[in-house]
Design a protein around this motif. Structure first.
Motif, short mmCIF file in Angstrom:
data_model
loop_
_atom_site.label_atom_id
_atom_site.label_comp_id
_atom_site.label_asym_id
_atom_site.label_seq_id
_atom_site.Cartn_x
_atom_site.Cartn_y
_atom_site.Cartn_z
N ASN A 1 0.83 -1.22 0.00
CA ASN A 1 0.00 0.00 0.00
C ASN A 1 0.86 1.27 0.00
O ASN A 1 0.57 2.23 0.71
CB ASN A 1 -0.96 0.01 1.20
CG ASN A 1 -1.90 -1.17 1.18
OD1 ASN A 1 -2.47 -1.50 0.15
ND2 ASN A 1 -2.04 -1.83 2.31
N GLN B 1 1.19 3.62 -2.09
CA GLN B 1 0.52 4.85 -2.53
C GLN B 1 -0.21 5.51 -1.36
O GLN B 1 -0.17 6.71 -1.19
CB GLN B 1 -0.45 4.59 -3.69
CG GLN B 1 -1.06 5.84 -4.25
CD GLN B 1 -0.03 6.87 -4.74
OE1 GLN B 1 0.98 6.52 -5.34
NE2 GLN B 1 -0.28 8.14 -4.45
N LYS B 2 -0.84 4.70 -0.52
CA LYS B 2 -1.50 5.23 0.68
C LYS B 2 -0.46 5.83 1.62
O LYS B 2 -0.66 6.90 2.19
CB LYS B 2 -2.30 4.16 1.39
CG LYS B 2 -3.00 4.71 2.64
CD LYS B 2 -3.92 3.70 3.26
CE LYS B 2 -4.69 4.18 4.45
NZ LYS B 2 -4.24 5.30 5.20
N GLU C 1 0.59 9.19 0.48
CA GLU C 1 -0.40 10.21 0.86
C GLU C 1 -0.34 10.51 2.36
O GLU C 1 -0.34 11.67 2.77
CB GLU C 1 -1.80 9.74 0.46
CG GLU C 1 -1.98 9.64 -1.05
CD GLU C 1 -3.20 8.83 -1.45
OE1 GLU C 1 -4.03 8.50 -0.58
OE2 GLU C 1 -3.31 8.50 -2.65
N ASP C 2 -0.28 9.46 3.17
CA ASP C 2 -0.28 9.62 4.63
C ASP C 2 0.98 10.32 5.14
O ASP C 2 0.95 10.99 6.16
CB ASP C 2 -0.41 8.27 5.33
CG ASP C 2 -1.78 7.64 5.14
OD1 ASP C 2 -2.72 8.33 4.70
OD2 ASP C 2 -1.90 6.42 5.43
#
Length: 90
Positions: A24, A26-27, A30-31
């Motif tokens: 994950n 990509q998450k 962002e996070d």
């Protein structure tokens, strides 16, 4: 989100010879992006010692100006600096 010391993360990777699969990613990108990084630096500035407030303010200014790295990018750089580790972003 609480983020520990980045130097400590770098230290534990010494001598490691492995593949790291970042699930994950990509998450995580962002996070651990602009907002988290800004908050990370602002917290260090607010705490003050033992942190080098002038250096952290410079890093915060670079981030705000669009020239600084996010926490995600810093972590990628740390991992990739260890030549015996292969990073796979999933």
């Amino acid at each position: 989100m609480r983020i520990g010391k980045l130097d400590g993360f770098d230290d534990i990777l010494y001598g490691v010879d492995t593949d790291i699969i970042w699930k994950n990613s990509q998450k995580s990108r962002e996070d651990l992006g602009f907002d988290s990084t800004k908050e990370f630096y602002q917290n260090k500035i607010r705490i003050g010692k033992p942190f080098n407030v002038n250096l952290i303010q410079q890093k915060l200014d670079e981030l705000i100006d669009g020239n600084g790295q996010t926490l995600f990018e810093i972590l990628i750089e740390i991992i990739e600096s260890h030549k015996n580790i292969t990073l796979i972003l999933d």
